[in-house]
Design a protein around this motif. Structure first.
Motif, PDB file in Angstrom:
ATOM      1  N   UNK A 126      48.155  50.464  33.951  1.00  0.00           N
ATOM      2  CA  UNK A 126      47.489  49.193  33.820  1.00  0.00           C
ATOM      3  C   UNK A 126      47.908  48.383  32.566  1.00  0.00           C
ATOM      4  N   UNK A 127      49.134  48.667  32.236  1.00  0.00           N
ATOM      5  CA  UNK A 127      49.687  47.950  31.153  1.00  0.00           C
ATOM      6  C   UNK A 127      49.756  46.222  31.325  1.00  0.00           C
ATOM      7  N   UNK A 128      50.171  45.955  32.375  1.00  0.00           N
ATOM      8  CA  UNK A 128      50.187  44.614  32.638  1.00  0.00           C
ATOM      9  C   UNK A 128      49.073  43.809  33.299  1.00  0.00           C
ATOM     10  N   UNK A 129      47.779  44.640  33.147  1.00  0.00           N
ATOM     11  CA  UNK A 129      46.610  43.987  33.727  1.00  0.00           C
ATOM     12  C   UNK A 129      45.609  43.059  32.524  1.00  0.00           C
ATOM     13  N   UNK A 130      46.519  42.581  31.812  1.00  0.00           N
ATOM     14  CA  UNK A 130      45.651  41.839  30.632  1.00  0.00           C
ATOM     15  C   UNK A 130      44.910  40.670  31.193  1.00  0.00           C
ATOM     16  N   UNK A 131      43.536  40.823  30.904  1.00  0.00           N
ATOM     17  CA  UNK A 131      42.975  39.691  31.737  1.00  0.00           C
ATOM     18  C   UNK A 131      42.446  38.597  30.562  1.00  0.00           C
ATOM     19  N   UNK A 132      42.857  38.514  29.353  1.00  0.00           N
ATOM     20  CA  UNK A 132      42.702  37.448  28.600  1.00  0.00           C
ATOM     21  C   UNK A 132      43.063  35.985  29.167  1.00  0.00           C
ATOM     22  N   UNK A 133      42.354  34.776  28.587  1.00  0.00           N
ATOM     23  CA  UNK A 133      42.264  33.565  29.234  1.00  0.00           C
ATOM     24  C   UNK A 133      43.679  33.295  28.719  1.00  0.00           C
ATOM     25  N   UNK A 134      44.614  33.414  28.054  1.00  0.00           N
ATOM     26  CA  UNK A 134      45.861  33.124  27.529  1.00  0.00           C
ATOM     27  C   UNK A 134      46.996  33.890  28.044  1.00  0.00           C
ATOM     28  N   UNK A 135      46.657  34.846  28.642  1.00  0.00           N
ATOM     29  CA  UNK A 135      47.545  35.921  29.421  1.00  0.00           C
ATOM     30  C   UNK A 135      48.177  35.262  30.817  1.00  0.00           C
ATOM     31  N   UNK A 136      49.497  35.482  30.875  1.00  0.00           N
ATOM     32  CA  UNK A 136      50.068  34.964  32.134  1.00  0.00           C
ATOM     33  C   UNK A 136      49.757  35.931  33.289  1.00  0.00           C
ATOM     34  N   UNK A 137      49.214  37.143  33.131  1.00  0.00           N
ATOM     35  CA  UNK A 137      48.780  38.224  33.732  1.00  0.00           C
ATOM     36  C   UNK A 137      47.419  38.185  34.051  1.00  0.00           C
ATOM     37  N   UNK A 138      46.639  37.197  33.920  1.00  0.00           N
ATOM     38  CA  UNK A 138      45.161  36.947  34.137  1.00  0.00           C
ATOM     39  C   UNK A 138      44.836  37.385  35.533  1.00  0.00           C
ATOM     40  N   UNK A 139      45.451  36.814  36.253  1.00  0.00           N
ATOM     41  CA  UNK A 139      45.311  36.916  37.834  1.00  0.00           C
ATOM     42  C   UNK A 139      45.379  38.133  38.295  1.00  0.00           C
ATOM     43  N   UNK A 140      45.853  39.458  37.653  1.00  0.00           N
ATOM     44  CA  UNK A 140      46.570  40.572  38.356  1.00  0.00           C
ATOM     45  C   UNK A 140      45.217  41.468  38.541  1.00  0.00           C
ATOM     46  N   UNK A 141      44.171  41.362  37.617  1.00  0.00           N
ATOM     47  CA  UNK A 141      43.199  42.158  37.977  1.00  0.00           C
ATOM     48  C   UNK A 141      42.139  41.480  39.029  1.00  0.00           C
ATOM     49  N   UNK A 142      41.931  40.492  39.277  1.00  0.00           N
ATOM     50  CA  UNK A 142      41.445  39.637  40.477  1.00  0.00           C
ATOM     51  C   UNK A 142      42.302  39.985  41.689  1.00  0.00           C
ATOM     52  N   UNK A 143      43.537  39.861  41.561  1.00  0.00           N
ATOM     53  CA  UNK A 143      44.421  40.378  42.791  1.00  0.00           C
ATOM     54  C   UNK A 143      44.165  41.812  43.187  1.00  0.00           C
ATOM     55  N   UNK A 144      44.071  42.819  42.003  1.00  0.00           N
ATOM     56  CA  UNK A 144      43.991  44.258  42.453  1.00  0.00           C
ATOM     57  C   UNK A 144      42.461  44.486  43.156  1.00  0.00           C
ATOM     58  N   UNK A 145      41.485  43.690  42.492  1.00  0.00           N
ATOM     59  CA  UNK A 145      40.216  43.760  43.135  1.00  0.00           C
ATOM     60  C   UNK A 145      40.172  43.252  44.752  1.00  0.00           C
ATOM     61  N   UNK A 146      40.907  42.203  44.889  1.00  0.00           N
ATOM     62  CA  UNK A 146      41.008  41.726  46.412  1.00  0.00           C
ATOM     63  C   UNK A 146      41.839  42.765  47.134  1.00  0.00           C
ATOM     64  N   UNK A 147      42.791  43.344  46.723  1.00  0.00           N
ATOM     65  CA  UNK A 147      43.425  44.523  47.576  1.00  0.00           C
ATOM     66  C   UNK A 147      42.681  45.625  47.869  1.00  0.00           C
ATOM     67  N   UNK A 148      41.822  46.203  47.083  1.00  0.00           N
ATOM     68  CA  UNK A 148      41.304  47.504  47.158  1.00  0.00           C
ATOM     69  C   UNK A 148      40.082  47.074  48.022  1.00  0.00           C
TER      70      UNK A 148
END
Length: 110
Positions: free
Chosen positions: A23-45
């Motif tokens: 989960x290294x790149x699953x940074x959900x902070x508002x300023x992160x360029x990766x903030x969409x990844x956690x939502x994407x993971x949730x949609x996929x599973x």
């Protein structure tokens, strides 16, 4: 075949799907360029015919500034352990809501 047998959608199914991710790149902070990844993971599973029963995330690098609401997935219970005393580390489990879970053990984040 072995697996977890559970009721899903009114029928018994073999629900042995378990996913382990770094989960290294699953940074959900508002300023992160990766903030969409956690939502994407949730949609996929959650958009599968048969759900993934457990998702293990290692090296989450989350700390107390990351709120559960930022990393929760609908239909899953979240269990997490942050490493507060140094950089890196941390882990989280997302357990499908059809499984009965309890939080009985906790340990320091050192």
């Amino acid at each position: 075949s072995s697996g977890i047998n559970a009721e899903y959608g009114g029928r018994g199914v073999n629900c042995s799907k378990i996913l382990l991710l770094n989960g290294r790149s699953l940074n959900p902070s508002a300023t992160s360029k990766a903030k969409w990844k956690m939502r994407f993971l949730g949609e996929q599973i959650t958009n599968l015919e048969y759900p993934i029963m457990a998702v293990g995330l290692i090296e989450t690098c989350w700390d107390s500034r990351v709120e559960d609401a930022q990393v929760s997935v609908p239909g899953y219970s979240l269990f997490r352990s942050n490493r507060e005393t140094r950089a890196g580390g941390g882990c989280a489990l997302l357990i499908h809501s059809s499984l009965i879970t309890t939080d009985k053990l906790s340990w320091g984040g050192g």
